[in-house]
Design a protein around this motif. Structure first.
Motif, short mmCIF file in Angstrom:
data_model
loop_
_atom_site.label_atom_id
_atom_site.label_comp_id
_atom_site.label_asym_id
_atom_site.label_seq_id
_atom_site.Cartn_x
_atom_site.Cartn_y
_atom_site.Cartn_z
N ARG A 17 0.82 -1.21 0.00
CA ARG A 17 0.00 0.00 0.00
C ARG A 17 0.85 1.26 0.00
NH1 ARG A 17 -2.77 0.97 5.92
NH2 ARG A 17 -0.93 0.85 7.23
N VAL A 20 1.56 2.14 -3.57
CA VAL A 20 0.38 2.81 -4.14
C VAL A 20 0.35 4.27 -3.69
CG1 VAL A 20 -2.13 2.84 -4.23
CG2 VAL A 20 -0.91 0.66 -4.24
N LEU A 81 -10.05 1.23 -12.21
CA LEU A 81 -9.43 2.52 -11.94
C LEU A 81 -8.37 2.88 -12.98
CD1 LEU A 81 -9.15 2.57 -8.04
CD2 LEU A 81 -10.91 3.54 -9.53
N SER A 136 -8.29 5.28 -3.97
CA SER A 136 -7.38 4.17 -3.73
C SER A 136 -6.71 4.28 -2.36
CB SER A 136 -6.31 4.11 -4.82
OG SER A 136 -6.87 3.92 -6.09
N ASN A 140 -6.92 2.17 1.16
CA ASN A 140 -5.73 1.46 1.62
C ASN A 140 -5.29 1.91 3.02
OD1 ASN A 140 -5.40 -0.16 -0.65
ND2 ASN A 140 -4.21 1.39 -1.73
N ARG A 198 -4.19 1.75 -7.05
CA ARG A 198 -5.41 0.96 -6.92
C ARG A 198 -5.54 0.48 -5.48
NH1 ARG A 198 -1.19 -2.02 -7.69
NH2 ARG A 198 -1.13 -4.26 -7.28
N PRO A 199 -6.73 0.08 -5.03
CA PRO A 199 -6.85 -0.53 -3.70
C PRO A 199 -6.16 -1.90 -3.69
CG PRO A 199 -8.97 0.28 -4.49
CD PRO A 199 -8.03 0.32 -5.67
#
Length: 597
Positions: A17, A20, A81, A136, A140, A198-199
């Protein structure tokens, strides 16, 4: 064995995460296209022969494109996404790419309305970048929404300064190449990152080192802001050679890339966590406020809130649930005897997942909207008129204040996210109290502009920049807490409509009308002097060029009105705080009542 371990760690790296989050920061660095309009508009004006009023219409199209994100929010709910990011990149490329072709004579000249559409389409592309990054990362980092939103929105605010510095390195004699860079640069970055942002189930990746990681990123943000401020001042005060500017830009890019060390270290250098730690992590649904869980059939009493004594909400959790259960039992018995009616719950409670239509009938949602409209709208009025404000007070280098307010805006977003998170995390108190404080700060800033004291431009720019930026860290986080994450994209993009609405009314009607009125008064006082200047202006710019106003009086009344609006916004925010205290007590409270009441 070794190869399998490395493959596993590479896999964990691409689903980390923090990767991200860092990629979303880079993405947001390209989402500041709207802040470059002040540098792009003179190129368009000179190439196409526009007057100031026509350029102002392009500015309105830019503001609308920057804020109208309905399509982005809707597409993020039905498309992957990465596909939504691709749509945004294509809009950005087509909109500003076509503008570049027109400005450079490679495409036929278009009427003004068509140019407005192109500016709208191009700038609207960044709403996709904003929406995907926020959706996102908030998913997260569900328990760190304030810092995450503040940092991401901060990088969006810094985007204009970063792109400007990169353009200074290119040093193209053709000023239209800035438009080309705005069209192509963000699209390239988005395409490179669109499969990363993205998640990734981040709520299952909580580590004890997360606090250190956030501290590191905050340090980088503060260093980046200080560095950009210093570089801007040096480039403004001294005639630097191209080599030195290139070195400054390389250092800037290194600072932007530094946060990648967090996901790299977590994935490759640190030992993985033991699997049993996973069961101790909070699931997203545990962040929702209390529900009447004993009521499995989802039947609630219409009289429950009326009958429940207010002191029940301040009891420890177990005692509170016990008292509510006893009250439910009594009301069920009364309902069986026909004394009260029982009705099925209509819609979600605050803290659960709302659709946009469900949120639109809630008073809390409109309190957020109008508080944001008054607060951020008054701040955007200053940003849009900062050049004229500084000129009226006798400053020549107006772009210094434009650069400064960009940095303070960035720091306001970072600080707003950080301090609002302290409020909800340590005290379980509504995040909106931080927005109320920001609006008081802005009220003082507007008042200082009205007084026109020596140095007031510096003080006012600082206060307005900090307060305006804080709004955009606090509001998205508060909206996600009160109305859930499921439709967060649509909710957030509706709230952003407050920005152009405030700009249209406050800047387009109030500020401009008062400015022209004061300019006309000065023209009548110095009729002969004004006639000479009027002939010069008519020859140089045409009859549509507005009159020039000088002195603190030009924005005196406007600034007082904006200060009053910020006071009203403060009152609305405090009403929201009062209404949502119990919600936050259950969202973030421990087993006892919150420390602030």
């Amino acid at each position: 064995m070794g190869g399998g371990l490395w493959r596993e760690r590479f896999g964990s790296f691409f689903t980390n995460r923090w990767l991200v989050f860092v990629a979303a920061m880079w993405l947001q660095s390209c989402a500041g296209i709207g802040y470059l309009f002040g540098s792009i508009s003179p190129v368009i004006k000179g190439s196409l022969g526009y007057n100031q009023r026509q350029v102002a219409r392009l500015g309105v199209a830019k503001d609308l494109g920057d804020s109208v994100g309905f399509l982005a929010g809707s597409l993020c709910e039905v498309l992957p996404l990465w596909a939504a990011l691709l749509v945004g990149a294509l809009q950005n490329l087509v909109g500003y790419g076509w503008v570049w072709l027109v400005v450079t004579g490679r495409a036929p000249t278009l009427p003004l309305w068509a140019m407005c559409i192109l500016i709208f389409v191009g700038t609207n592309g960044e709403t996709y970048f904003n929406t995907v990054a926020l959706v996102s990362c908030v998913q997260n980092f569900p328990k760190s929404r304030g810092p995450v939103v503040g940092i991401l929105k901060g990088f969006a605010g810094l985007g204009g300064a970063i792109l400007t510095q990169i353009y200074a390195t290119i040093h193209s004699p053709d000023h239209a190449s800035l438009i080309f860079m705005v069209a192509v640069g963000p699209a390239m970055v988005v395409i490179a990152l669109m499969f990363i942002v993205r998640p990734v189930g981040g709520h299952r990746q909580v580590r004890s080192t997360d606090g250190i990681s956030f501290t590191f990123i905050y340090s980088v943000c503060l260093l980046l802001a200080a560095y950009l401020m210093g570089v801007m001042l040096l480039e403004d005060l001294f005639n630097l050679n191209r080599t030195l500017i290139t070195v400054f830009t390389v250092i800037l890019l290194i600072l932007i890339l530094i946060p990648i060390v967090i996901p790299v270290s977590l994935s490759f250098w640190l030992e993985p966590r033991a699997p049993e730690e996973e069961t101790l992590l909070p699931e997203p649904q545990k962040q929702e406020p209390y529900r009447l869980r004993q009521d499995s059939s989802e039947l609630i009493f219409s009289e429950l809130e009326d009958e429940k004594p207010k002191e029940v909400d301040l009891l420890p959790a177990r005692e509170r649930q016990k008292r509510i259960a006893q009250l439910q039992t009594k009301l069920f018995q009364a309902a069986a005897e026909g004394a009260v009616r029982v009705k099925r719950r209509r819609g979600p409670h605050r803290g659960e997942d709302f659709t946009l239509l469900q949120a639109l009938i809630k008073a809390d949602f409109w309190l957020i909207f109008f508080s944001l409209l008054l607060g951020s709208g008054s701040g955007l009025t200053v940003i849009d008129n900062l050049g004229q404000m500084s000129q009226s007070l006798g400053y020549d280098n107006t772009h210094i204040f434009v650069s400064m307010i960009s940095i303070w805006n960035f720091l306001g977003r970072i600080g707003g996210g950080y301090f609002s998170e302290v409020i909800v995390r340590d005290y379980a108190y509504p995040r909106s109290i931080a927005m109320a404080v920001a609006q008081l700060v802005m009220a003082v800033g507007h008042f200082s502009f009205a007084m026109g004291w020596p140095g007031t431009m510096y003080v006012g720019t600082l206060l307005i920049g900090l307060g305006y930026g804080a709004h955009w860290a606090i509001v998205p986080a508060a909206a996600s807490e009160l109305f859930g994450l499921k439709k967060f994209g649509a909710l957030y993009n509706f709230l952003t409509l407050a920005n152009p609405a405030g700009s249209l009314v406050f800047s387009g009607l109030i500020a401009s009308s008062i400015y022209d009125y004061e300019a006309e008064k000065q023209a009548h006082r110095h009729h002969s002097w004004q006639q000479n200047w009027g002939s010069i202006f008519s020859g140089m710019f045409g009859v549509d060029e507005p009159l020039k106003c000088e002195g603190a009086i030009c924005f005196y009344l406007t600034s007082l009105i904006m200060s009053g609006f910020c006071i009203i916004a403060f009152v609305l925010s405090m009403i929201l705080v009062y209404r949502t205290k119990i919600v936050y007590a259950h969202l973030y409270g421990k087993t006892s009542a919150p420390r602030l009441t």
